[in-house]
Motif scaffolding. Structure first.
Motif, mmCIF file in Angstrom:
data_model
loop_
_atom_site.group_PDB
_atom_site.id
_atom_site.type_symbol
_atom_site.label_atom_id
_atom_site.label_comp_id
_atom_site.label_asym_id
_atom_site.label_seq_id
_atom_site.Cartn_x
_atom_site.Cartn_y
_atom_site.Cartn_z
ATOM 1 N N GLN A 185 -9.718 22.356 14.519
ATOM 2 C CA GLN A 185 -9.718 22.435 15.980
ATOM 3 C C GLN A 185 -10.933 23.235 16.423
ATOM 4 O O GLN A 185 -11.320 24.208 15.761
ATOM 5 N N LEU A 186 -11.538 22.837 17.538
ATOM 6 C CA LEU A 186 -12.686 23.544 18.090
ATOM 7 C C LEU A 186 -12.294 24.157 19.430
ATOM 8 O O LEU A 186 -11.734 23.476 20.292
ATOM 9 N N LEU A 230 -14.247 27.209 14.963
ATOM 10 C CA LEU A 230 -13.718 26.047 14.254
ATOM 11 C C LEU A 230 -12.629 26.563 13.309
ATOM 12 O O LEU A 230 -12.911 27.316 12.378
ATOM 13 N N SER A 231 -11.398 26.175 13.590
ATOM 14 C CA SER A 231 -10.274 26.668 12.801
ATOM 15 C C SER A 231 -9.564 25.510 12.120
ATOM 16 O O SER A 231 -9.621 24.367 12.572
ATOM 17 N N GLY A 232 -8.904 25.806 11.010
ATOM 18 C CA GLY A 232 -8.171 24.795 10.267
ATOM 19 C C GLY A 232 -7.544 25.417 9.037
ATOM 20 O O GLY A 232 -7.349 26.636 8.962
ATOM 21 N N THR A 233 -7.248 24.573 8.059
ATOM 22 C CA THR A 233 -6.622 25.027 6.819
ATOM 23 C C THR A 233 -7.522 24.680 5.654
ATOM 24 O O THR A 233 -7.980 23.538 5.525
ATOM 25 N N HIS A 234 -7.776 25.675 4.807
ATOM 26 C CA HIS A 234 -8.574 25.468 3.597
ATOM 27 C C HIS A 234 -7.779 25.971 2.401
ATOM 28 O O HIS A 234 -7.326 27.118 2.388
ATOM 29 N N ALA A 235 -7.594 25.084 1.413
ATOM 30 C CA ALA A 235 -6.857 25.441 0.190
ATOM 31 C C ALA A 235 -5.495 26.030 0.524
ATOM 32 O O ALA A 235 -5.027 26.969 -0.116
ATOM 33 N N PRO A 250 -4.994 29.469 6.266
ATOM 34 C CA PRO A 250 -5.749 29.356 7.518
ATOM 35 C C PRO A 250 -7.192 29.830 7.323
ATOM 36 O O PRO A 250 -7.456 30.775 6.571
ATOM 37 N N ARG A 251 -8.103 29.170 8.040
ATOM 38 C CA ARG A 251 -9.510 29.564 7.963
ATOM 39 C C ARG A 251 -10.134 29.422 9.344
ATOM 40 O O ARG A 251 -9.847 28.461 10.066
ATOM 41 N N GLN A 252 -10.980 30.371 9.703
ATOM 42 C CA GLN A 252 -11.704 30.320 10.971
ATOM 43 C C GLN A 252 -13.194 30.500 10.722
ATOM 44 O O GLN A 252 -13.602 31.365 9.935
ATOM 45 N N LEU A 253 -13.977 29.671 11.396
ATOM 46 C CA LEU A 253 -15.434 29.776 11.336
ATOM 47 C C LEU A 253 -15.921 29.985 12.768
ATOM 48 O O LEU A 253 -15.603 29.189 13.659
ATOM 49 N N ARG A 254 -16.662 31.061 12.995
ATOM 50 C CA ARG A 254 -17.059 31.409 14.362
ATOM 51 C C ARG A 254 -18.583 31.390 14.467
ATOM 52 O O ARG A 254 -19.285 31.931 13.624
#
Length: 690
Positions: A419-420, A467-472, A475-479
């Motif tokens: 999601q953005l 940019l948030s989502g699921t990794h492995a 939860p993961r967020q990239l800003r």
């Protein structure tokens, strides 16, 4: 030129090498003299400001020099005045390479080579390259372009908004190479992102124009590397195979081969199941099984036993694929193959689509339609509602290759359910900064993917996107924080790409209205009006707005909307299963995934199995012009008649040229014939000085 026959350019080859932000461009221009006598030629080549000539050759003779913008504009203006041809005005504001005079023999050929060197501009981690070329639809010279980028740090991705790149695979993190073969007009642009182990992102923005400089459209570009840490999320794949009677013969043989190839391609930790259906539904296993040597051997035997006969029960086959709860920690995927429409059991499109909307496991349903008798709007809806992609294999194509291609893109997911959103520096939500994000929802991101997201923004303050989502499984967020100070009308491709994707979303909604014989009502009018508005404003042709390209076709509402409504009803809503319907889906997919401009408005024609171009709509900057009565009309003008006239070659025209240069819209003045243009809300006629 002799007897009106000018020396012409027959082909251009460009080799571009970038070493640590320094670009060397080697151009080879092939010239042809069709006249009966020898002629002399001089090469005038628009180049980026700051480019230097490092070499020039024409049959071993000659020289070339770079002229700065001010001197170049004098040469452009002189040629325009002498030949009474405005074509060169599109290069106003651009530096110029001018060669010495060189000979071209009668009915002969001459090859001219030129070497340019320039330091490329950087915007954060993004490096941009632009090679000026004509935007004119009449420019059909074939170009072959080869590029190689070498950097000391890793390159996250290479992207072109102007031309589709064929990027060669590589294992070297700091090397990328690509090629392009094209006759499409327009500047050649590409950008590359520098990065490391993490996700690198960059923003290109274009304001709405001088009338609304505080809002506009943005393009978020990101490269998705393979993560060094964490355990990749395994896949749980269910392959659903149509074995109805229409699949008999070569098609079922190709599907068997594809199924074997897909099972063999699954990795350690992946799980799978197989479902075959006609009027009934048969399962390989009650629930997905772990892929190992024993399960693969059993699957091969099961696949070999498949026979094609009976009807097509899409509803029950899909329900069976969605029934088992996926194993926690896996990404549930469905590859659903069919060559027909639902004929047995529950055949309602809405009922079948409801299976997806009610799927709590949120499986990704990748659909593969084979031939021209599939219900394309239904397959589109199933895929798009589940963050997946529909694919079509035309009649006579190899189903094995098509299925393997779809499976090939389902690698190890790096970020699922992304999601953005606009946030503050700490990740808190900020409302009102961005809207109309496309694609929506965002697809899952796999290693090696290039993410191109388009949307609308408001305000000129720095923009933080998360940019948030699921990794492995976690939860993961990239800003990322971007400045909008470099938002520029030079990025006019951004709103055009956004509009293309937006139109595709609206078309999908219109086609969905036709399910089970629906008529649409007021929803159809609202959606079709918006398609017509965006198509006219940005010069984007669709199968339903072809009247825009016809002489006398309406450009203004309500006449344009009235012309489009019956076409939408007949083709988009009523045509559910035919080669034409599949063709509509092919075109919608191209627009939905648009990442580079479609300058000639090429549309796939199912009847000829070819892409057909249009020469009556010219895109210039963020504007669109339509050929009418031998001249061109600004799409914003609609049916409004000009209230005054500006003559070419007058001081008023020169002032208009300067003003349009600032807005990156001056290319419209290069269009031949009379030009109807909207300037500060007033409709003006640009005419020849007679």
């Amino acid at each position: 030129p002799f007897a009106g026959q000018a020396v012409r350019v027959s082909a251009v080859a460009a080799d571009i090498t970038v070493e640590e932000q320094v670009a060397t461009t080697h151009l080879v221009v092939d010239l042809v003299n069709d006249a009966d006598q020898p002629q002399e030629a001089r090469l005038l080549l628009p180049v980026p400001e700051g480019a230097l000539v490092r070499g020039f050759a024409a049959a071993g003779l000659g020289s070339a020099e770079v002229l700065p913008v001010a001197e170049a504009e004098g040469i452009y203006a002189g040629i325009v005045a002498r030949l009474r041809d405005p074509a060169l005005l599109e290069f106003a504001g651009t530096a110029l390479v001018r060669s010495s005079v060189f000979p071209v023999a009668a009915h002969g050929r001459q090859r001219v080579s030129l070497d340019l060197e320039q330091v490329l501009a950087a915007d954060g981690q993004r490096i941009d390259y632009v090679l000026p070329r004509s935007e004119s639809l009449g420019y059909c010279v074939p170009w072959t372009i080869h590029g190689a980028v070498h950097a000391s740090s890793a390159i996250a991705t290479v992207y072109s908004p102007s031309h589709a790149l064929m990027v060669a695979p590589t294992t070297a993190p700091g090397v990328r190479s690509f090629s392009v073969a094209t006759t499409a007009p327009g500047n050649f642009r590409f950008s590359y992102l520098l990065g490391g182990a993490g996700v690198t992102a960059s923003l290109l923005a274009c304001p709405d124009g001088p009338e609304a400089p505080d809002r506009g459209t943005f393009l978020l570009l990101a490269g998705i590397p393979r993560s060094a840490g964490g355990v990749p999320m395994p896949r749980e794949l269910t392959l659903v195979i149509d074995r109805s009677g229409s699949m008999n013969g070569e098609k079922i043989a190709q599907v068997r081969a594809a199924a074997n190839q897909i099972v063999a391609g699954l990795g350690n930790g992946d799980r799978f199941n197989l479902i075959a259906y006609n009027e009934g539904v048969d399962l390989f296993a009650p629930a997905p099984v772990l892929k190992d040597a024993d399960s693969e051997r059993a699957a091969r035997a099961w696949i070999a036993s498949l026979l094609a006969q009976g009807g097509t029960n899409i509803h029950d086959a899909l329900a069976a694929a969605l029934a088992p709860a996926p194993l926690p920690g896996t990404l549930p995927l469905v590859l659903f193959l069919t060559d027909g429409r639902p004929t047995i059991g529950q055949t309602s499109e809405r009922a079948i689509r409801a299976l997806v909307s009610g799927d709590a496991s949120q499986r990704r349903i990748f659909t593969l339609g084979v031939g021209g008798d599939v219900n394309a709007p239904l397959l589109d809806a199933l895929a798009l509602a589940s963050r997946a992609v529909p694919t079509y294999a035309p009649s006579g194509s190899d189903v094995e290759i098509a299925a393997a291609t779809v499976f090939g893109r389902l690698g190890v997911p790096e970020l699922t359910s992304p999601q953005l959103s606009a946030t503050d520096a700490l990740g808190g939500p900020v409302s009102g900064r961005i809207s109309d994000i496309l694609p929506g929802p965002l697809p899952d991101l796999f290693a090696g993917d290039q993410l191109v997201v388009l949307g609308r923004y408001v305000g000129n303050a720095p923009l933080t996107l998360t940019l948030s989502g699921t990794h492995a499984g976690a939860p993961r967020q990239l800003r990322f924080t971007f400045t909008l100070a470099r938002a520029s009308a030079a990025n006019a491709f951004v709103p055009r790409l956004w509009a293309s994707r937006r139109i595709a979303v609206l078309i999908d909604a219109i086609r969905a209205l036709g399910a089970d014989g629906g008529h649409g009502g007021e929803s159809l009018k609202e959606l079709s009006d918006e398609v017509v508005r965006l198509s006219t404003r940005y010069g984007i042709l669709t199968p339903y707005t072809a009247f825009l390209a016809r002489e006398g076709g309406p450009l203004a509402a309500p006449a344009a909307s009235a012309a489009a409504a019956p076409v939408f009803r007949k083709e988009a809503m009523e045509d559910r299963a035919s080669a034409g319907s599949v063709g509509q889906s092919v075109n919608a997919k191209a627009m939905r995934e648009a990442a580079c401009v479609n300058a000639r408005n090429g549309l796939y024609d199912a009847a000829t199995d070819k892409v057909v171009d249009c020469d009556a709509i010219q895109q210039v900057g963020d504007l669109a012009f339509y050929r009418r009565a031998g001249g061109w009309v600004d799409g914003r003008a609609g049916a409004t008649a000009p209230t005054r006239t500006i003559l070419r070659g007058t001081p008023e025209f020169a002032a208009l040229l300067v003003r349009l240069q600032r807005e990156h819209r001056h290319g419209c003045l290069a269009l031949p014939g009379d030009l109807t243009l909207v300037v500060d809300g007033e409709t003006v006629l640009i005419a020849e000085l007679r």
